[in-house]
Design an enzyme around this catalytic site. Structure first.
Site: not given
Ligand SMILES: *Cc1c(COP(=O)(O)O)cnc(C)c1O
Length: 362
Positions: A195, A101, A171
């Protein structure tokens, strides 16, 4: 009712109480005669829902007044572009690449300016967090970027990087609300809620106010300019209203659990059960350097593909589902987010012990 223990990395398990409450309110939200899905986002009822959700989130995270809370769409992925579009004044930023990511975000940022990879753990399949105490961060970098918890690899920054005074963007998709954070150490905290918070379709961004300006990269779409959303309290266009409503319920649930300190203690307890077993097992082993282990995502392997596939299948037959590891790591991964009850982890470990006993020769 046959609920399973769902170890999916996302979309993921939600608290049963929240789902039950949403079910009870499905046809008639508190006397409105309609579901939250059916009502105007400009109406008084939804206004109350989104304001209360924000207030509860602010209370949970102790968000300082000089930070805005935005409820956005487009997944974390869209912010991979929005971050540079809104922040790259000098068209340069430093990225710490600790997993898929972070790497995707780094690559995306490269479309808008110079995204400098200042550290990486790719040499060892992202199984650790690099030392970020004294990185070579360009003088004119607009920000330093991290993915704080690496969902796929199961690592977490337990110490934030030394950004040498630059703004930190994180993030936090897979560790959002898993423990207390000092928001003031960040410029931007954002994450997809699917998540650890709510249903897919909502991204929450917590952004220091001085970074929300009209001074964005040329060509930035109206929807991706944070100021558009901030000026309109996340109601510039139709927001993901039902998702925000569920997030609000999860915030209330978290407050009822005792807030983030209590949640952290519970998460540590759950993770310890699993890691302690992994450390003692002769069949299974964790894949991450111990000091960098995540409380949320726990990858582990046997090292025998056939046996791993059989483990995943037999676990599923026992009500322990979505344990297959990410295709880039192989093996297994147990995501044990806030809403995973301790009983789920206990049952998983009990099953792993049984499997180990049945599959190791004396
Ligand atoms: C799942 C995830 C993403 C991608 O998320 P989307 O909402 O599908 O774009 C980005 N960063 C992390 C840390 C993730 O776990």
């Amino acid at each position: 009712m046959a609920r399973v223990y769902n170890f999916s990395a996302g979309p993921a398990v939600l608290p049963v109480e929240v789902l039950q409450e949403a079910a009870d309110e499905m046809l008639d939200y508190r006397g409105s005669g309609m579901s939250v899905m059916e009502m105007s986002h400009r109406g008084k009822i939804f206004d109350g829902i989104i304001k209360e959700a924000e207030a509860d989130l602010r209370e949970l995270m102790q968000i300082p007044d000089n930070y805005k809370v935005l409820f956005l769409q487009g997944g974390a992925w869209t912010q991979f572009a929005a971050v540079p579009m809104n922040l790259m004044k000098n068209r340069k930023a430093a990225y710490i690449v600790t997993g898929q990511w972070a790497k995707k975000a780094w690559q995306e940022a490269g479309k808008y300016g110079e995204a400098v990879k200042v550290a990486s753990s790719e040499d060892k399949t992202f199984s650790y967090i690099p030392d970020c105490s004294d990185l070579d961060i360009p003088e004119d970098a607009d920000y330093v970027y991290i993915c704080e918890n690496n969902t796929i690899y199961g690592t977490k920054f337990h110490t934030l990087p030394n950004t040498k005074g630059k703004d930190l963007v994180a993030d936090v998709s897979s560790c959002f609300l898993s423990e207390p954070v000092d928001v003031s150490k960040y410029a931007v905290i954002y994450g997809g809620v699917q998540k650890n918070i709510g249903p897919a379709g909502v991204v929450i961004a917590i952004i220091r106010e001085d970074l929300i300006t009209d001074d964005v990269l040329e060509g930035t779409p109206t929807m991706l300019k944070w100021k558009t959303q901030a000026d309109n309290d996340s109601l510039f266009n139709t927001p993901p209203a039902y998702g925000i409503y569920i997030c609000g319920k999860v915030f209330k649930w978290l407050r009822k659990q005792g807030g983030l300190e209590a949640i952290k203690a519970n998460n540590e307890k759950k993770a310890k059960i699993l890691y302690d077993y992994l450390d003692s097992s002769k069949l299974f082993r964790g894949t991450v350097r111990k000091e960098d282990r995540s409380l949320m995502n726990v990858p582990f392997v046997i090292g025998d593909k056939e046996m791993e596939a059989r483990f995943v299948k037999e676990a599923e037959a026992n009500g322990l589902v979505s344990l297959k590891g990410h295709r880039t790591v192989g093996g297994m991964r147990a995501s044990i987010y806030n809403a995973m009850p301790i009983e789920g982890v206990e049952k998983l470990v009990a099953f792993m012990k049984e499997f180990e006993a049945a599959n190791t020769a004396e």
